[in-house]
Design an enzyme around this catalytic site. Sequence first.
Site, short mmCIF file in Angstrom:
data_model
loop_
_atom_site.label_atom_id
_atom_site.label_comp_id
_atom_site.label_asym_id
_atom_site.label_seq_id
_atom_site.Cartn_x
_atom_site.Cartn_y
_atom_site.Cartn_z
N GLU A 133 0.88 -1.17 0.00
CA GLU A 133 0.00 0.00 0.00
C GLU A 133 0.91 1.21 0.00
O GLU A 133 1.76 1.35 0.90
CB GLU A 133 -0.89 0.00 1.25
N GLU A 218 -8.90 10.73 5.13
CA GLU A 218 -9.13 9.87 6.28
C GLU A 218 -9.28 10.78 7.48
O GLU A 218 -8.29 11.21 8.07
CB GLU A 218 -7.94 8.94 6.52
#
Length: 237
Positions: A133, A218
């Site tokens: 990621e 986020e």
Amino acid sequence: MFKALLAVGFAIALTFASAAQTITGQYDCIPAGAYTLCQNLWGEYAGVGSQNSTLISTNGNAVTWQTNWTWANNPNTVKSCASHSFPIASSAPTAWNWTYVTESQGIRADVSYDIWFGKAQSGNPATSASSYEIMIWLSGLGGIQPVGHQILSGLNIAGHTWNLWSGPNSNWQVFSFVISSGEVRNFSADLNEFFQYLIQSQGVASTQYLQAIQVGTEPFVGSASLLTESFAVAVNV
Ligand SMILES: *[C@@H]1O[C@H](CO)[C@@H](O)[C@H](O)[C@H]1NC(C)=O
Ligand SMILES: *[C@@H]1O[C@H](CO)[C@@H](O)[C@H](O)[C@H]1NC(C)=O
Ligand SMILES: *[C@@H]1O[C@H](CO)[C@@H](O)[C@H](O)[C@H]1NC(C)=O
Ligand SMILES: *[C@@H]1O[C@H](CO)[C@@H](O)[C@H](O)[C@H]1NC(C)=O
């Protein structure tokens, strides 16, 4: 995490009506031109609040959207996170300009790319198919930190200076390029510069496939309205 995500649909370009459309649900997605706009409020029950994302317009490869969120509690839990595949690109030009239209005091949130590599030609993000990621944090407010620990600072890539964080998450390895100071609200780069750095200096195999590119926010705590004036990415093999 509570993410508002824009996922790149590499294979299919969908046409979409121009009227603004808002999604409010925990895992809602709508087609957004060449992309898919999603909410992924997987940490929703760790906090108190809500989040909505509005698709404002699409224009060719570019898309405009807005995410409004308000979250409280558990300041260290990320509360929301929002294919097809390619060999690691020969170039992946991207441009993203965004702004906080409103922002409460002391918000804790990042604004970032979330890119997924795997051994297989295709695979969904954050699954057993994921090897890496790769996050690119254009903003990180309120002292939040990426997965793992900082392994490097002062890295110059794509005209900006980054701190590099790394660590494992589940069955994949996370590399996070965090802007070294301030925020980049008008970002344009070739993502391949980040990929080539990871291949040359961090042991990522060039045989990995680019499985997905996501962008979004986020948020952990506070209230904000994040407007993406324009986002685009293309992948050239
Ligand atoms: C999001 O917040 C902005 C700024 O406060 C506001 O103009 C807009 O109507 C809000 N959108 C939704 C869907 O609530
Ligand atoms: C999101 O939409 C829901 C349902 O319309 C609303 O109750 C909530 O206040 C909205 N949240 C934000 C942050 O705008
Ligand atoms: C944002 O970036 C684009 C592309 O690099 C550039 O054309 C534009 O002038 C920039 N806008 C601002 C306000 O810096
Ligand atoms: C954001 O990008 C769009 C499309 O390129 C451009 O029209 C707009 O002026 C940009 N805004 C800023 C602040 O650079």
